[in-house]
Design a protein around this motif. Sequence first.
Motif, mmCIF file in Angstrom:
data_model
loop_
_atom_site.group_PDB
_atom_site.id
_atom_site.type_symbol
_atom_site.label_atom_id
_atom_site.label_comp_id
_atom_site.label_asym_id
_atom_site.label_seq_id
_atom_site.Cartn_x
_atom_site.Cartn_y
_atom_site.Cartn_z
ATOM 1 N N PRO A 2 19.074 57.150 25.709
ATOM 2 C CA PRO A 2 19.111 58.435 24.732
ATOM 3 C C PRO A 2 17.020 59.094 25.055
ATOM 4 N N ALA A 3 17.496 59.761 24.312
ATOM 5 C CA ALA A 3 16.160 60.453 24.281
ATOM 6 C C ALA A 3 15.894 60.621 22.645
ATOM 7 N N LEU A 4 14.461 59.428 22.049
ATOM 8 C CA LEU A 4 14.908 59.651 20.572
ATOM 9 C C LEU A 4 13.999 60.656 19.743
ATOM 10 N N LYS A 5 14.502 60.484 18.439
ATOM 11 C CA LYS A 5 14.705 61.316 17.525
ATOM 12 C C LYS A 5 13.846 61.548 16.221
ATOM 13 N N PHE A 6 12.500 62.179 15.720
ATOM 14 C CA PHE A 6 11.600 62.759 15.426
ATOM 15 C C PHE A 6 12.250 63.093 14.173
ATOM 16 N N CYS A 7 11.521 62.588 12.930
ATOM 17 C CA CYS A 7 11.719 63.666 12.141
ATOM 18 C C CYS A 7 10.651 64.267 11.561
ATOM 19 N N ALA A 8 10.377 64.945 10.426
ATOM 20 C CA ALA A 8 8.842 65.376 9.816
ATOM 21 C C ALA A 8 8.562 64.706 8.105
ATOM 22 N N ASN A 9 8.213 63.996 8.021
ATOM 23 C CA ASN A 9 7.489 63.480 6.526
ATOM 24 C C ASN A 9 6.421 64.597 6.097
ATOM 25 N N ILE A 10 8.262 65.343 5.306
ATOM 26 C CA ILE A 10 6.969 66.529 4.466
ATOM 27 C C ILE A 10 6.103 65.696 3.279
ATOM 28 N N SER A 11 6.229 64.991 2.658
ATOM 29 C CA SER A 11 4.719 64.338 1.318
ATOM 30 C C SER A 11 3.835 64.247 2.443
ATOM 31 N N TRP A 12 3.364 63.666 3.958
ATOM 32 C CA TRP A 12 2.824 63.464 4.314
ATOM 33 C C TRP A 12 1.735 64.491 5.656
ATOM 34 N N GLY A 254 -6.441 67.092 11.438
ATOM 35 C CA GLY A 254 -6.666 68.954 10.569
ATOM 36 C C GLY A 254 -5.602 68.889 10.252
ATOM 37 N N SER A 255 -4.964 70.525 10.998
ATOM 38 C CA SER A 255 -3.656 71.123 11.078
ATOM 39 C C SER A 255 -2.795 69.944 11.219
ATOM 40 N N THR A 256 -1.508 69.983 10.575
ATOM 41 C CA THR A 256 -0.543 69.837 11.025
ATOM 42 C C THR A 256 0.061 69.753 12.587
ATOM 43 N N VAL A 257 0.572 70.499 12.183
ATOM 44 C CA VAL A 257 0.667 71.943 13.765
ATOM 45 C C VAL A 257 -0.262 71.534 15.237
ATOM 46 N N ASP A 258 -1.764 71.850 14.605
ATOM 47 C CA ASP A 258 -2.421 71.317 16.386
ATOM 48 C C ASP A 258 -1.930 69.257 16.132
ATOM 49 N N GLY A 259 -2.023 69.140 15.577
ATOM 50 C CA GLY A 259 -1.912 67.549 15.541
ATOM 51 C C GLY A 259 -0.320 67.084 16.806
ATOM 52 N N LEU A 260 0.618 68.251 16.701
ATOM 53 C CA LEU A 260 1.465 67.560 17.621
ATOM 54 C C LEU A 260 2.300 67.739 18.609
ATOM 55 N N LYS A 261 0.904 67.804 19.093
ATOM 56 C CA LYS A 261 0.956 67.916 20.962
ATOM 57 C C LYS A 261 1.628 66.620 21.282
ATOM 58 N N TRP A 262 1.654 65.414 20.936
ATOM 59 C CA TRP A 262 2.217 64.488 21.409
ATOM 60 C C TRP A 262 3.713 64.547 21.368
ATOM 61 N N VAL A 263 4.491 64.884 19.670
ATOM 62 C CA VAL A 263 5.485 64.840 19.702
ATOM 63 C C VAL A 263 6.502 65.727 20.926
ATOM 64 N N GLN A 264 5.491 67.344 21.026
ATOM 65 C CA GLN A 264 6.128 68.566 21.611
ATOM 66 C C GLN A 264 5.900 67.974 23.231
ATOM 67 N N GLU A 265 5.032 67.087 23.396
ATOM 68 C CA GLU A 265 5.125 66.550 24.816
ATOM 69 C C GLU A 265 6.130 66.011 25.433
ATOM 70 N N TYR A 266 7.012 65.185 24.141
ATOM 71 C CA TYR A 266 7.975 64.216 24.203
ATOM 72 C C TYR A 266 9.116 64.714 24.227
ATOM 73 N N TRP A 267 9.252 65.903 23.345
ATOM 74 C CA TRP A 267 10.329 66.550 23.429
ATOM 75 C C TRP A 267 10.503 67.602 24.605
ATOM 76 N N SER A 268 9.984 68.323 25.783
ATOM 77 C CA SER A 268 9.242 68.638 26.707
ATOM 78 C C SER A 268 9.609 67.615 28.004
ATOM 79 N N ARG A 269 9.405 66.360 27.312
ATOM 80 C CA ARG A 269 9.884 65.884 29.101
ATOM 81 C C ARG A 269 11.397 65.594 28.303
ATOM 82 N N HIS A 270 11.680 65.587 28.262
ATOM 83 C CA HIS A 270 13.566 65.121 27.684
ATOM 84 C C HIS A 270 14.210 66.108 27.386
#
Length: 271
Positions: A2-12, A254-270
């Motif tokens: 099963p694919a892993l699940k990720f949550c955003a830590n909104i303190s970081w 940098g900006s949070t959104v700009d640094g999310l490529k890694w998780v977006q790629e994981y989501w797209s693969r799964h």
Amino acid sequence: MPALKFCANISWLFTELPEFTQRLQAAASAGFRAVEAAWLYDCDIATLVESKKQTGLEVVLLNTPPGDMKGGDLGLGAVPGREQEFRKGLELAVQYAKALDCRRIHLMAGRVPVGADRTAVAMEMEATFVQNLKHAADVLSKEGILGLIEPINTRITDPLYFLNSPHQAADILQKVGHSSIKLQMDVYHWQIMDGNLTQNIRKYFPLIGHVQIAQVPSRNEPDSAGELNFPYLLSLLEELGYQGYIGCEYKPKGSTVDGLKWVQEYWSRHQ
């Protein structure tokens, strides 16, 4: 697997936005289905509940109150003489967790007193921690909430933090002996203190109730330059059948959104 699940830590993450309610909306817009946070206690519960409802996000994890941070506190669980404050903090954490339908609370251990010798106070602090964790287990088990203890490295992040290795945490969990208290694994801290991640993850996997990630030593995005091979580590967690959330507790370069490529790629693969 099963694919892993990720949550955003909104303190970081999403700290470009000053309000936690804004960060909840940003996390949802970025594709996250869940968030975690250190402390939300300055926020009105009703406002947080409404924002959670609007975004449809799950709140996965909260920390117990840190105590007097200006006075040097970072949790009270293992601090002798502060047991009543720990219990009051636990009550507040449970109040927020129940309102937000959050099922995990990180029970912060706290720091060795300034000027004290760690070895000299270790036994008393451990006894205090075990006692407080047993109390927490009784409280949390009735609410269907999982308590977690997290080793924090003393080499970079916090030289005075009492709980600093997975081995120490495992010993304490054995002494507590309650299924409502488990281990929170932040691979950033584990790598700095002990390394040997593959064997440590395999060894302690039955104890793990939550996972957090960040690159070492920069504590930036998992795909930034550093010591850790996150494709391998995530594959290991998949192999072991980890079903909980993985908290993204890192400092965006940098900006949070700009640094999310890694998780977006994981989501797209799964998908």
